[in-house]
Design an enzyme around this catalytic site. Structure first.
Site, mmCIF file in Angstrom:
data_model
loop_
_atom_site.group_PDB
_atom_site.id
_atom_site.type_symbol
_atom_site.label_atom_id
_atom_site.label_comp_id
_atom_site.label_asym_id
_atom_site.label_seq_id
_atom_site.Cartn_x
_atom_site.Cartn_y
_atom_site.Cartn_z
ATOM 1 N N GLU A 242 37.581 38.320 54.800
ATOM 2 C CA GLU A 242 36.255 38.858 54.452
ATOM 3 C C GLU A 242 35.261 38.412 55.509
ATOM 4 O OE1 GLU A 242 34.679 37.632 50.707
ATOM 5 O OE2 GLU A 242 36.175 38.664 49.493
ATOM 6 N N GLU A 291 28.575 47.494 45.395
ATOM 7 C CA GLU A 291 29.184 47.343 44.067
ATOM 8 C C GLU A 291 28.096 46.949 43.072
ATOM 9 O OE1 GLU A 291 33.379 45.568 44.252
ATOM 10 O OE2 GLU A 291 32.451 44.811 46.081
ATOM 11 N N LYS A 294 28.137 44.120 40.117
ATOM 12 C CA LYS A 294 28.195 42.690 40.415
ATOM 13 C C LYS A 294 26.861 42.022 40.123
ATOM 14 C CE LYS A 294 31.779 42.147 43.959
ATOM 15 N NZ LYS A 294 32.017 41.678 45.351
ATOM 16 N N GLU A 299 24.914 40.196 45.462
ATOM 17 C CA GLU A 299 26.303 40.629 45.493
ATOM 18 C C GLU A 299 26.465 42.147 45.470
ATOM 19 O OE1 GLU A 299 28.999 38.707 45.878
ATOM 20 O OE2 GLU A 299 27.662 36.986 46.121
#
Length: 330
Positions: A242, A291, A294, A299
């Site tokens: 990541e 996303e 999240k 996030e």
């Protein structure tokens, strides 16, 4: 997180250890003496959002944007079927073992046994030279990270990590490391310049013996390499599982900074780090889509794309690999 690394060249799907899914692959273990200036680019495919695209469209988006690898955090059947025959290499997460396991977490004790069980199943199927089992950590497990040459794991971490390191060495599998200079910048803004974090510094930021560092990413990766050498894992390759930059939700989290970081990231990994130059680094940009399920707010905003496939900024990973681009801060 226990992870499998494989290649989606066959439509045949097998069950591995009850909770992971895979299919035959080419041998993914990097050759130790390989010299390459081709970055091994991938992107993480997180699915914690609303209005998710059909998996077939996601795979097509990977292909259109020259992402040769995908990190999938769980064995989602639709995604696996969409990948069949695509020639996209896959890093597949095994459920019930958390990403970046905290050493004090009760789950940590089960990581190595799970890795061994999965590996035994793969070996029994005759696929141990094609599918590699690994685990992901972050540089926060280091006891010392500065300067990079002094990187080391603390004693309590060595008790947990040394057997995993030995397992990876024995099976010629890479170590997965989540590298996020943004988090260092956010938590240590007074001591870390934005230039250092975004690959845009013009001068040496860290002089470590004969090694010079102009960006935080190289420093973080090399600190882990130093720790591995001390722990008997000097032969291991690091795969950056990541790395990214958020576009909203926190200090320095802007569209422009995200564009600068991710563009420069895909360029800088072609030449290796200061400690291990000349060898391209396999990376997975975090993450393909925003996303919105999240939390906290930060996030939600790490995606390269919105859920409707609209890019949040120009994606220069499609530029020919011989082109070198470094975006300065405006």
């Amino acid at each position: 997180m226990a992870m499998l690394k494989l290649k989606s060249t066959s439509p045949r799907i097998n069950d591995v250890h009850g909770s992971a899914t895979s299919w035959p692959a080419n041998d993914l273990q990097p050759t130790p003496n390989r010299i390459s200036h081709e970055a091994q680019k991938g992107a993480c495919y997180g699915r914690l959002g609303k209005n998710l695209l059909p998996a077939e469209e996601v795979v097509e988006l990977y292909i259109q944007n020259n992402f040769q690898r995908m990190r999938l955090y769980d064995p989602n059947l639709a995604a696996l079927q969409a990948l069949s025959g695509s020639d996209i290499e896959l890093m597949l997460g095994v459920p019930n073992v958390a990403n970046n396991v905290n050493l004090s977490d009760s789950l940590a004790q089960f990581l190595l046994p799970a890795m061994k069980n999965i590996n035994n199943t793969i070996s029994a199927a005759g696929l141990d030279n094609q599918i590699k089992v690994s685990a992901s950590i972050n540089p926060g497990v280091l006891g010392i990270s500065y300067p990079p040459s002094k990187g080391s794991f603390p004693t309590e971490a060595r008790t947990f990590l040394d057997p995993i390191t030995s397992f990876l060495v024995e099976n010629r599998a890479p170590l997965l490391v989540n590298i996020h200079p943004y988090l260092i910048y956010r938590d240590m803004t007074q001591d870390t310049s934005l230039d250092h974090a975004l690959f845009t510094a013009n001068e040496v930021m860290v002089q470590d013996g004969q090694l010079e560092y102009r960006n935080l990413f190289y420093s973080m990766v090399d600190a882990v390499y130093s720790a591995l050498e001390e722990a008997g894992g000097g032969s291991l390759e690091i795969v950056v599982s990541e790395s990214g930059w958020p576009s909203a939700g926190g200090t320095g989290a802007t569209l422009d900074n995200a564009r600068i970081y991710n563009t420069n990231l895909t360029q800088h990994v072609k030449g290796g780090t200061s400690k291990r130059p000349g060898k391209a680094i396999e990376i997975y940009v975090f993450t393909m889509f925003d996303e919105n399920n999240k939390s906290p707010e930060l996030e939600k905003h790490w995606g390269l794309f919105l859920p409707n496939k609209q890019p949040k900024y120009p994606l220069l990973c499609r530029i020919p690999s011989t082109t070198q681009i470094v975006f300065p801060i405006d």
